[in-house]
Design a protein around this motif. Sequence first.
Motif, mmCIF file in Angstrom:
data_model
loop_
_atom_site.group_PDB
_atom_site.id
_atom_site.type_symbol
_atom_site.label_atom_id
_atom_site.label_comp_id
_atom_site.label_asym_id
_atom_site.label_seq_id
_atom_site.Cartn_x
_atom_site.Cartn_y
_atom_site.Cartn_z
ATOM 1 N N ALA A 1 26.712 -38.947 12.073
ATOM 2 C CA ALA A 1 25.030 -38.845 11.966
ATOM 3 C C ALA A 1 24.551 -40.142 11.937
ATOM 4 C CB ALA A 1 24.612 -37.863 10.712
ATOM 5 N N ILE A 2 25.035 -40.931 11.376
ATOM 6 C CA ILE A 2 24.559 -42.320 11.471
ATOM 7 C C ILE A 2 24.705 -43.117 12.606
ATOM 8 C CG2 ILE A 2 25.013 -44.568 10.294
ATOM 9 C CD1 ILE A 2 25.628 -43.287 7.537
ATOM 10 N N GLU A 3 25.885 -42.798 13.486
ATOM 11 C CA GLU A 3 25.995 -43.322 14.527
ATOM 12 C C GLU A 3 24.892 -42.748 15.515
ATOM 13 O OE1 GLU A 3 30.479 -44.201 16.029
ATOM 14 O OE2 GLU A 3 30.135 -42.045 15.309
ATOM 15 N N ASN A 4 24.500 -41.717 15.281
ATOM 16 C CA ASN A 4 23.559 -41.264 16.300
ATOM 17 C C ASN A 4 21.938 -41.375 15.696
ATOM 18 O OD1 ASN A 4 25.343 -39.850 18.113
ATOM 19 N ND2 ASN A 4 25.645 -38.205 16.483
ATOM 20 N N LEU A 5 21.800 -42.090 14.828
ATOM 21 C CA LEU A 5 20.504 -42.467 14.269
ATOM 22 C C LEU A 5 19.811 -43.321 15.654
ATOM 23 C CD1 LEU A 5 20.845 -43.457 10.720
ATOM 24 C CD2 LEU A 5 19.791 -41.602 11.695
ATOM 25 N N PRO A 6 18.404 -43.210 15.697
ATOM 26 C CA PRO A 6 17.609 -43.748 16.720
ATOM 27 C C PRO A 6 17.762 -45.507 16.695
ATOM 28 C CG PRO A 6 16.226 -42.820 15.539
ATOM 29 C CD PRO A 6 17.672 -42.155 15.092
ATOM 30 N N GLN A 7 18.124 -46.033 17.554
ATOM 31 C CA GLN A 7 18.065 -47.616 17.613
ATOM 32 C C GLN A 7 18.946 -48.079 16.421
ATOM 33 O OE1 GLN A 7 13.709 -47.681 17.410
ATOM 34 N NE2 GLN A 7 13.780 -48.526 19.408
ATOM 35 N N THR A 8 19.978 -47.548 16.333
ATOM 36 C CA THR A 8 21.080 -48.075 15.137
ATOM 37 C C THR A 8 22.520 -47.804 15.819
ATOM 38 O OG1 THR A 8 19.450 -46.985 13.388
ATOM 39 C CG2 THR A 8 21.928 -47.241 12.845
ATOM 40 N N GLN A 9 23.099 -49.113 15.287
ATOM 41 C CA GLN A 9 24.685 -49.040 15.721
ATOM 42 C C GLN A 9 25.644 -49.210 14.575
ATOM 43 O OE1 GLN A 9 25.293 -52.405 18.346
ATOM 44 N NE2 GLN A 9 27.521 -52.028 18.483
ATOM 45 N N LEU A 10 26.556 -48.446 14.541
ATOM 46 C CA LEU A 10 27.482 -48.420 13.374
ATOM 47 C C LEU A 10 28.330 -49.527 13.811
ATOM 48 C CD1 LEU A 10 28.659 -47.222 10.731
ATOM 49 C CD2 LEU A 10 30.006 -45.698 12.503
ATOM 50 N N LEU A 11 28.619 -50.463 12.763
ATOM 51 C CA LEU A 11 29.593 -51.699 13.273
ATOM 52 C C LEU A 11 30.848 -51.734 12.566
ATOM 53 C CD1 LEU A 11 26.781 -54.566 12.927
ATOM 54 C CD2 LEU A 11 27.490 -53.545 14.850
ATOM 55 N N SER A 12 30.913 -51.266 11.340
ATOM 56 C CA SER A 12 32.199 -50.974 10.791
ATOM 57 C C SER A 12 32.071 -50.180 9.595
ATOM 58 C CB SER A 12 32.697 -52.637 10.276
ATOM 59 O OG SER A 12 32.085 -53.245 9.653
ATOM 60 N N VAL A 13 33.130 -49.697 9.304
ATOM 61 C CA VAL A 13 33.256 -48.747 8.013
ATOM 62 C C VAL A 13 34.533 -49.336 7.154
ATOM 63 C CG1 VAL A 13 33.773 -46.534 7.121
ATOM 64 C CG2 VAL A 13 32.397 -46.802 9.223
ATOM 65 N N SER A 14 34.447 -49.204 6.006
ATOM 66 C CA SER A 14 35.482 -49.657 5.036
ATOM 67 C C SER A 14 36.394 -48.343 4.925
ATOM 68 C CB SER A 14 34.875 -49.964 3.523
ATOM 69 O OG SER A 14 34.517 -48.470 3.120
ATOM 70 N N ALA A 15 37.524 -48.665 4.450
ATOM 71 C CA ALA A 15 38.501 -47.416 3.933
ATOM 72 C C ALA A 15 37.876 -46.466 3.133
ATOM 73 C CB ALA A 15 39.828 -48.181 3.170
ATOM 74 N N PHE A 16 38.166 -45.392 2.934
ATOM 75 C CA PHE A 16 37.639 -44.445 1.856
ATOM 76 C C PHE A 16 38.570 -44.717 0.612
ATOM 77 C CE2 PHE A 16 36.236 -40.881 5.078
ATOM 78 C CZ PHE A 16 35.425 -41.652 5.631
ATOM 79 N N TYR A 17 37.889 -44.589 -0.527
ATOM 80 C CA TYR A 17 38.234 -44.803 -1.724
ATOM 81 C C TYR A 17 38.258 -43.658 -2.575
ATOM 82 C CZ TYR A 17 39.226 -49.697 -0.642
ATOM 83 O OH TYR A 17 39.476 -50.846 -0.263
ATOM 84 N N GLN A 18 39.045 -43.173 -3.594
ATOM 85 C CA GLN A 18 38.956 -42.167 -4.402
ATOM 86 C C GLN A 18 38.716 -42.642 -5.857
ATOM 87 O OE1 GLN A 18 42.400 -39.512 -5.089
ATOM 88 N NE2 GLN A 18 41.328 -38.515 -6.870
ATOM 89 N N SER A 19 37.597 -42.301 -6.470
ATOM 90 C CA SER A 19 37.107 -42.933 -7.777
ATOM 91 C C SER A 19 36.732 -42.143 -8.530
ATOM 92 C CB SER A 19 36.077 -43.938 -7.359
ATOM 93 O OG SER A 19 34.827 -43.172 -6.999
ATOM 94 N N LYS A 20 36.622 -42.540 -9.992
ATOM 95 C CA LYS A 20 36.116 -41.526 -10.853
ATOM 96 C C LYS A 20 34.755 -41.142 -10.940
ATOM 97 C CE LYS A 20 40.092 -40.586 -12.817
ATOM 98 N NZ LYS A 20 40.551 -39.061 -12.599
ATOM 99 N N PRO A 21 34.134 -40.321 -11.436
ATOM 100 C CA PRO A 21 32.640 -40.293 -11.323
ATOM 101 C C PRO A 21 31.973 -41.196 -12.267
ATOM 102 C CG PRO A 21 33.618 -38.160 -11.858
ATOM 103 C CD PRO A 21 34.815 -39.000 -11.957
ATOM 104 N N LEU A 22 30.934 -41.586 -12.021
ATOM 105 C CA LEU A 22 30.116 -42.709 -12.808
ATOM 106 C C LEU A 22 29.472 -42.064 -14.025
ATOM 107 C CD1 LEU A 22 28.940 -45.519 -13.162
ATOM 108 C CD2 LEU A 22 27.106 -44.912 -11.705
#
Length: 158
Positions: A25-46
């Motif tokens: 969905a972010i990739e499809n935002l108007p006038q917006t380009q997705l440049l990079s994405v980090s790895a996905f991480y599992q974390s404990k809730p804040l």
Amino acid sequence: MITAYIALGSNLNTPIEQLNNALKAIENLPQTQLLSVSAFYQSKPLGPQDQPDYVNAVAKIETVLAPLSLLDELQRIENDQGRVRLRRWGERTLDLDILLYGNDIIQHERLTIPHYDMHNRAFVIVPLMDISPDLILPNGKHLAELAKHLGSHSMKKI
């Protein structure tokens, strides 16, 4: 175009799928380009610990959308994916936060940039280090220094 960083988090309804759908969905935002994405991480809730672990990531984008317009679009994506706010720091299908927007410092009733507590959150700093280890924040602090002050973390790459 302005470079912005977006934090993504989910701990409900197949979190990895939620993050992947949000990235599309972010990739499809108007006038917006997705440049990079980090790895996905599992974390404990804040917040409350009686909820599932989170899956977190950070995306780097370029956009011409103004900060509040970008916020509106991100909130639309959250809502489209069934976001319900049950309690503060509680479980959620999707959470999208603007961490940084260029070198802007913004204090608005709807938006604070840099994100108000990003420097204390390993689930933000660690993925941000994946994609922009040399980043300097608007206050002049180096991301690598913030990462050092976090010490070790218990997050797992997925």
